[in-house]
Structure formats: C-alpha cells, structure tokens
Design a protein around this motif. Structure first.
Motif, PDB file in Angstrom:
ATOM      1  N   GLY A 112       0.807  -1.214   0.000  1.00  0.00           N
ATOM      2  CA  GLY A 112       0.000   0.000   0.000  1.00  0.00           C
ATOM      3  C   GLY A 112       0.840   1.264   0.000  1.00  0.00           C
ATOM      4  N   PHE A 113       0.354   2.280   0.718  1.00  0.00           N
ATOM      5  CA  PHE A 113       1.065   3.560   0.771  1.00  0.00           C
ATOM      6  C   PHE A 113       2.405   3.436   1.486  1.00  0.00           C
ATOM      7  N   LYS A 114       2.538   2.423   2.366  1.00  0.00           N
ATOM      8  CA  LYS A 114       3.826   2.232   3.042  1.00  0.00           C
ATOM      9  C   LYS A 114       4.919   1.894   2.031  1.00  0.00           C
ATOM     10  N   GLY A 115       4.529   1.232   0.953  1.00  0.00           N
ATOM     11  CA  GLY A 115       5.507   0.853  -0.060  1.00  0.00           C
ATOM     12  C   GLY A 115       5.881   1.991  -0.983  1.00  0.00           C
ATOM     13  N   ILE A 116       4.871   2.644  -1.565  1.00  0.00           N
ATOM     14  CA  ILE A 116       5.182   3.693  -2.540  1.00  0.00           C
ATOM     15  C   ILE A 116       5.719   4.951  -1.869  1.00  0.00           C
ATOM     16  N   GLY A 117       5.454   5.122  -0.554  1.00  0.00           N
ATOM     17  CA  GLY A 117       5.896   6.329   0.120  1.00  0.00           C
ATOM     18  C   GLY A 117       7.158   6.178   0.950  1.00  0.00           C
TER      19      GLY A 117
ATOM     20  N   TYR B 268      11.284   8.394  -8.823  1.00  0.00           N
ATOM     21  CA  TYR B 268      11.162   9.592  -7.981  1.00  0.00           C
ATOM     22  C   TYR B 268      11.885   9.313  -6.653  1.00  0.00           C
ATOM     23  N   PRO B 269      13.185   9.488  -6.575  1.00  0.00           N
ATOM     24  CA  PRO B 269      13.897   9.206  -5.316  1.00  0.00           C
ATOM     25  C   PRO B 269      13.400  10.119  -4.188  1.00  0.00           C
ATOM     26  N   LYS B 270      12.698   9.532  -3.238  1.00  0.00           N
ATOM     27  CA  LYS B 270      12.126  10.329  -2.143  1.00  0.00           C
ATOM     28  C   LYS B 270      13.171  10.553  -1.058  1.00  0.00           C
ATOM     29  N   ILE B 271      13.510  11.829  -0.841  1.00  0.00           N
ATOM     30  CA  ILE B 271      14.513  12.174   0.165  1.00  0.00           C
ATOM     31  C   ILE B 271      13.908  12.957   1.325  1.00  0.00           C
ATOM     32  N   GLY B 272      12.619  13.281   1.242  1.00  0.00           N
ATOM     33  CA  GLY B 272      11.966  14.020   2.316  1.00  0.00           C
ATOM     34  C   GLY B 272      10.468  13.917   2.217  1.00  0.00           C
ATOM     35  N   ASP B 273       9.780  14.428   3.258  1.00  0.00           N
ATOM     36  CA  ASP B 273       8.326  14.347   3.317  1.00  0.00           C
ATOM     37  C   ASP B 273       7.809  15.567   4.083  1.00  0.00           C
ATOM     38  N   LEU B 274       6.986  16.383   3.413  1.00  0.00           N
ATOM     39  CA  LEU B 274       6.383  17.556   4.059  1.00  0.00           C
ATOM     40  C   LEU B 274       5.070  17.111   4.688  1.00  0.00           C
ATOM     41  N   LYS B 275       5.126  16.621   5.915  1.00  0.00           N
ATOM     42  CA  LYS B 275       3.966  15.991   6.545  1.00  0.00           C
ATOM     43  C   LYS B 275       2.844  16.975   6.814  1.00  0.00           C
TER      44      LYS B 275
ATOM     45  N   PRO C 257      -1.471  10.968   1.935  1.00  0.00           N
ATOM     46  CA  PRO C 257      -0.700  10.146   2.880  1.00  0.00           C
ATOM     47  C   PRO C 257       0.716  10.672   3.091  1.00  0.00           C
ATOM     48  N   TYR C 258       1.250  11.396   2.139  1.00  0.00           N
ATOM     49  CA  TYR C 258       2.575  12.014   2.235  1.00  0.00           C
ATOM     50  C   TYR C 258       2.703  13.051   1.125  1.00  0.00           C
ATOM     51  N   PHE C 259       3.627  13.991   1.315  1.00  0.00           N
ATOM     52  CA  PHE C 259       3.940  14.954   0.261  1.00  0.00           C
ATOM     53  C   PHE C 259       5.442  14.827   0.011  1.00  0.00           C
ATOM     54  N   PRO C 260       5.828  14.162  -1.069  1.00  0.00           N
ATOM     55  CA  PRO C 260       7.239  13.804  -1.256  1.00  0.00           C
ATOM     56  C   PRO C 260       8.127  14.983  -1.645  1.00  0.00           C
TER      57      PRO C 260
END
Length: 337
Positions: A201-206, A246-253, A262-265
């Motif tokens: 789910g979102f745990k994987g893609i995020g 899309y290498p996610k290096i941060g999250d604007l919660k 669920p997240y803002f990458p």
C-alpha cells in the motif's frame, strides 16, 4: 534464282569488311539476339508515386478510419461495461495506448515469466509497490495485456484515495480497477479475472529512497484469504526500476495533512523544479512473474485460519523479496540495465 538463300560474307579473307557488289543490295550485319545477364526479365519496380501513396494511406488514412470507428462506437453505445465500470473498448483504444510510450520507450520494460499467469480462469497477482506515484501498477497492466498470449486485462485492487479523486477515479473504473476489499476481489476472481494487489500500500510507494527494494509489511493476509476462498493461484510479481523514478529524500507531513494526502514527497527535482520535477527518471525496468502458488488444495476453513494466512502471506512476501535481490544483482546500471 536459286531457292537457297545466297550467303554473303561480311568480311573478306584479309579481315576487311565486305562491300556490296554493284547492283546488289547492301550487305547488312545480323547481330545476335541480346542475352539477359540476370535470368528472366524482372517485373518493373513500383513507381515512386505509388509507394508514396501507400505510405501516406498507412500514416494518415488508417488512423483516421480507426478514430472514426472509435467515435462511432462511443456515440452509438456499441460497447459494454461490466458491473465494476470496466470499459474494455476505452481501455484498449485509449488508456493502454497512452501508457505504451512510457512502457516501451521511457522505462523500456522487460517482462519475464508471463507464462506463469494462467491463460484462462482467475488468478491473483501479488506485487511489490514503490515509486512515490503508483506507476508500477500501470506498467504491470500493460505488461499483462501486451505480453500475455491471451492478452488478459489486469484488474487492479486500488486504495480508496484513487477513486475519490475526480478524474482519476473515473479513469480507474473504466480501466478495470476497483477497491482493494475482499468482496470485490472475490467477485473478480470467481468470474475468472486476473486481479492484482499491492499489499504494501502507501507504506511501499511512500518509503524513503534509502529503504528501496526492502519490502514493507504485507498486512494481515486479506489477499491470501480471497485466493483461498476462490481457489485461484497466487502469482508473485517482482518489479525492479520503479524505486528510482522519484527518489524520495523528504516528506512535508504538515502539507500532506493539509491536502489530505498520505505524504507529500520531496525529491531531488520536486518541488524545486516545479512541473519539470514531475517527470519520472528513465530507469530501466524489469517485471518478473514467478511460479504460481496453488491454493485449490486447501480446505474452505483455511481462509479463516490465522496461521495458514500468515504462512502463505510470508511465503509470497519472501518469494518476491528474493526475486528482487536476484534481479538487482543482475542489473549493472539503474538506467541502462
């Protein structure tokens, strides 16, 4: 005059050309018939205007006819939609053609083990999930339809959020996807469809880029329960390449909560480069379908047994994880493969 034709030599004894005697017809030299150098005469090559017209017809006329036929069927209602909203005519003529340039030219997806998906009857494809934006599910649907000998549509079980979005939800329904819940999954499988679920789910893609290709928890085994109740095989699917788009290096919660996401990458290119940062990186993809795990030998009560669900869920998860490690070990370069 004699009936035998008079033969007049063309050259005299000295090798000089013979001359006609006074009052006689001039001597003419009879040359041999021309001989073909390369066998029988060949038919004339098609003229350039004919070739140009044929090419123009293929490039212009045929697509125009196809578009006109598509519009005619849409206007007259000459197409079918199932109980989930799946519109095969739309999917095959609009949705899949839109995805193919990404599949074939951008990600250059290589499909393996597609023969492990049965040619008919229900099956449940279980895959890893990654990439910030769930493009991996879309690419898997193209792989199933274009590379399977039976051109089977892949009916993805998606999160509620996908169907709550105004345009995305409508397209998802027309493309054949439905809610990730057991009643919908079981109905699809019982009618002989190939359904796909992404248990992370979102745990994987995020998940952050530092945890790429490390599978998250697979939930409580709801997908295994659906497979056991319907007796369909489970086909593990491993996807390599999606983690790098899309290498996610941060999250604007805080912004994510404000937008109901669920997240803002944050990636190396987004949001710093604006819309340009939304272009996925052209990583090389591999999608491998593993050997099916049969479920028809289990009793009906096993669908309610927590231990059976846990064991099968863990078996599927470990199969996908080990396949990911193997594919990553074989890959020499993220973008070249």
């Amino acid at each position: 005059m004699s009936d035998v034709a008079k033969v007049i030599p063309l050259h005299d004894a000295a090798g000089r050309r013979a001359r006609s005697a006074p009052g006689e017809a001039p001597v003419t030299e009879h040359l041999p018939e021309p001989r073909l150098l390369f066998g029988e005469p060949q038919p004339a090559a098609p003229s350039l205007p004919g070739v140009v017209l044929d090419s123009a017809r293929e490039l212009v006329a045929d697509p125009v006819v196809a578009i006109a036929e598509f519009i005619r069927r849409r206007l007259t209602g000459d197409y079918q939609v199932d109980e989930f909203g799946f519109d095969p005519h739309f999917a095959e003529n609009v949705w899949l053609p839109m995805l193919r340039p990404l599949f074939e030219s951008w990600f250059r997806v290589e499909v393996r083990g597609i023969e492990n998906v049965p040619a008919e009857g229900g099956a449940l494809v279980v895959a890893n999930h990654a990439g910030v934006v769930p493009i991996d599910g879309l690419m898997t649907s193209v792989a199933m339809f274009d590379h399977h000998p039976a051109h089977r549509p892949l009916r993805m079980l998606a999160a509620d959020l996908a169907f709550e979005m105004p345009v995305v939800g409508n397209i998802a329904r027309k493309a054949g996807h439905t809610l990730a819940c057991n009643p919908d999954a079981e109905r699809l499988l019982r009618t002989g469809e190939v359904a796909a679920v992404f248990p992370e789910g979102f745990k994987g893609i995020g998940k952050p880029f530092s945890e790429r290709y490390k599978l998250q928890r697979f939930g409580r085994g709801g997908f295994v329960s659906a497979a056991l109740r319907t007796g369909v095989p489970i086909v593990p699917c491993s996807i390599v390449g999606s983690e790098e788009i899309y290498p996610k290096i941060g999250d604007l919660k805080s912004l994510a909560r404000l937008l109901g996401m669920p997240y803002f990458p944050v990636t190396p290119f987004f949001p710093h480069l604006g819309p340009l940062g939304l272009i996925p990186l052209p990583s090389k993809w591999y999608i491998e379908f593993g050997e099916p795990i049969l479920t028809d030998s289990y009793d009906a009560v096993c669908a309610e047994d927590p231990m059976v669900l846990f064991e099968l869920t863990d078996h599927v998860r470990e199969t996908i994880q080990q396949t990911l490690y193997r594919l990553l070990a074989q890959r020499r370069n993220v973008f070249l493969g």
